[in-house]
Design an enzyme around this catalytic site. Structure first.
Site, PDB file in Angstrom:
ATOM      1  CG  ASP A 144      -2.166  -0.888   0.979  1.00 47.38           C
ATOM      2  OD1 ASP A 144      -2.310  -1.430  -0.136  1.00 47.38           O
ATOM      3  OD2 ASP A 144      -2.968  -1.041   1.912  1.00 47.38           O
ATOM      4  CE  LYS A 199       7.172   5.847  -0.897  1.00 47.13           C
ATOM      5  NZ  LYS A 199       8.446   5.084  -0.789  1.00 47.13           N
ATOM      6  CG  ASN A 229      -3.685   5.863   3.434  1.00 45.41           C
ATOM      7  OD1 ASN A 229      -4.695   5.547   2.817  1.00 45.41           O
ATOM      8  ND2 ASN A 229      -2.803   4.974   3.833  1.00 45.41           N
ATOM      9  CB  THR A 272      -8.472   0.665   6.897  1.00 46.86           C
ATOM     10  OG1 THR A 272      -8.032   1.059   5.594  1.00 46.86           O
ATOM     11  CG2 THR A 272      -9.968   0.439   6.877  1.00 46.86           C
ATOM     12  CB  ALA A 273      -3.880   3.799   7.192  1.00 46.78           C
ATOM     13  CE1 TYR A 274      -0.146   6.802  13.964  1.00 48.92           C
ATOM     14  CE2 TYR A 274       0.000   8.872  12.755  1.00 48.92           C
ATOM     15  CZ  TYR A 274       0.300   8.109  13.866  1.00 48.92           C
ATOM     16  OH  TYR A 274       1.043   8.651  14.882  1.00 48.92           O
ATOM     17  CB  SER A 275      -7.323   7.275  11.170  1.00 52.30           C
ATOM     18  OG  SER A 275      -8.509   7.592  11.882  1.00 52.30           O
ATOM     19  CG  LEU A 276      -8.427   0.735  12.352  1.00 51.10           C
ATOM     20  CD1 LEU A 276      -9.875   0.974  12.761  1.00 51.10           C
ATOM     21  CD2 LEU A 276      -8.339  -0.356  11.286  1.00 51.10           C
ATOM     22  CB  SER A 277      -3.203   2.170  14.547  1.00 53.64           C
ATOM     23  OG  SER A 277      -2.634   3.431  14.263  1.00 53.64           O
TER      24      SER A 277
END
Length: 296
Positions: free
Chosen positions: A77, A82, A150, A191-196
């Site tokens: 991903d 990029k 993202n 579903t990336a940094y925000s989810l964590s």
């Protein structure tokens, strides 16, 4: 599309040679259809260095000097993000070949590539439109592209105390976060940094942004979903007098007092989806929802 001579621009991971081994298979299936193939120069040089460049003479392009009917991202991903920025306003649909690990964006496995290309030439595919974000500052010209598919985040430096982030939505004061940082994400990035950090999962194609604090001082502060047409303005105070601005993970240092403006990017990222693709089925699989890992 079977009789068309389609053009494909290929981008790829230039850090791990084993993740690029599938290039032979990709080139084979494209040549089988008589496609015109163009390869991003850094990826081409990387493949050539590791002896993975297929025989023949594919055309090479530099920077944004390319035009194509489809773009192919080979990697995880991160590589896809990029590629999306490189494609930008060209509005070229992107097919993500997953040679990484967990792939929400790059969801075509190398062994499925032939079937995916056949579907493109047969016209049996759809495209899914994803919005991106754009960031501007009032004091510094940012390195690289100011776009993120993202998320865009302001974060404290490694050893610094928490930072204060005054946040306004369309000019109206929302709150001043006392936290390690703040993430502004698209539905794609939910579903990336925000989810964590406890943010919600947001279905693609919803015109929204999500503001998710990172380790907030107050437990009463929660993520908030706002309109994707909003303009978010941030101003940061820090005891170290500086902080990090991360654009899809590409970070640089800014000084406190810098005004940061985030809003919708002037382009849409179009992602190629194969027949039978179902977002919720993919979500269940990637998130392992309903999976019972207990041993008998």
């Amino acid at each position: 599309m079977a009789s068309e001579k389609l053009r494909f621009a290929i981008f790829g991971n230039t850090f791990q040679s084993k993740k690029s081994a599938s290039i032979q298979k990709v080139i084979y299936h494209l040549e089988r259809h008589g496609a015109q193939i163009y390869i991003d120069r850094p990826f081409y040089d990387f493949l050539k260095h590791y002896g993975q460049m297929p025989a023949g003479s594919p055309k090479v392009f530099d920077a944004d000097g390319f035009d194509a009917d489809f773009a192919i991202s080979m990697g995880g991903d991160g590589t896809f993000l990029k590629t999306a920025v490189r494609v930008g306003i060209k509005n070229i649909p992107i097919l993500g070949v997953n040679t990484g690990r967990l792939g929400f964006l790059a969801d075509v496995m190398p062994e499925e590539f032939g079937t995916a290309i056949d579907a493109i030439y047969d016209g049996h595919y759809t495209t899914e439109n994803h919005t991106a974000l754009m960031v501007r500052t009032d004091t510094k010209q940012l390195r690289g592209e100011p776009f993120a598919l993202n998320d865009i985040a302001v974060l404290k430096r490694d050893n610094a105390s928490m930072i204060s982030i005054r946040t306004c939505i369309d000019g109206e004061h929302l709150v001043t976060y006392q936290a390690d940082g703040l993430i502004v994400s698209t539905p794609t990035g939910s579903t990336a940094y925000s989810l964590s950090n406890g943010g919600p999962i947001i279905v693609p194609r919803t015109n929204t942004m999500c503001l998710t604090p990172v380790a907030p001082h107050s437990l009463n502060v929660r993520p908030i979903v706002i309109s994707g047409d909003s303009t978010v303005t941030l101003s940061v105070e820090s005891r170290s007098h500086n902080f990090l601005l991360a654009v899809d993970g590409r970070s640089e240092t800014l000084t406190e007092g810098t005004s940061i403006t985030i809003d919708k990017a002037p382009f849409i990222t179009s992602i190629v989806k194969r027949p039978g693709h179902n977002y919720f089925a993919s979500l269940r699989e990637k998130m392992m929802w309903g999976a019972d890992k207990r041993k008998d």
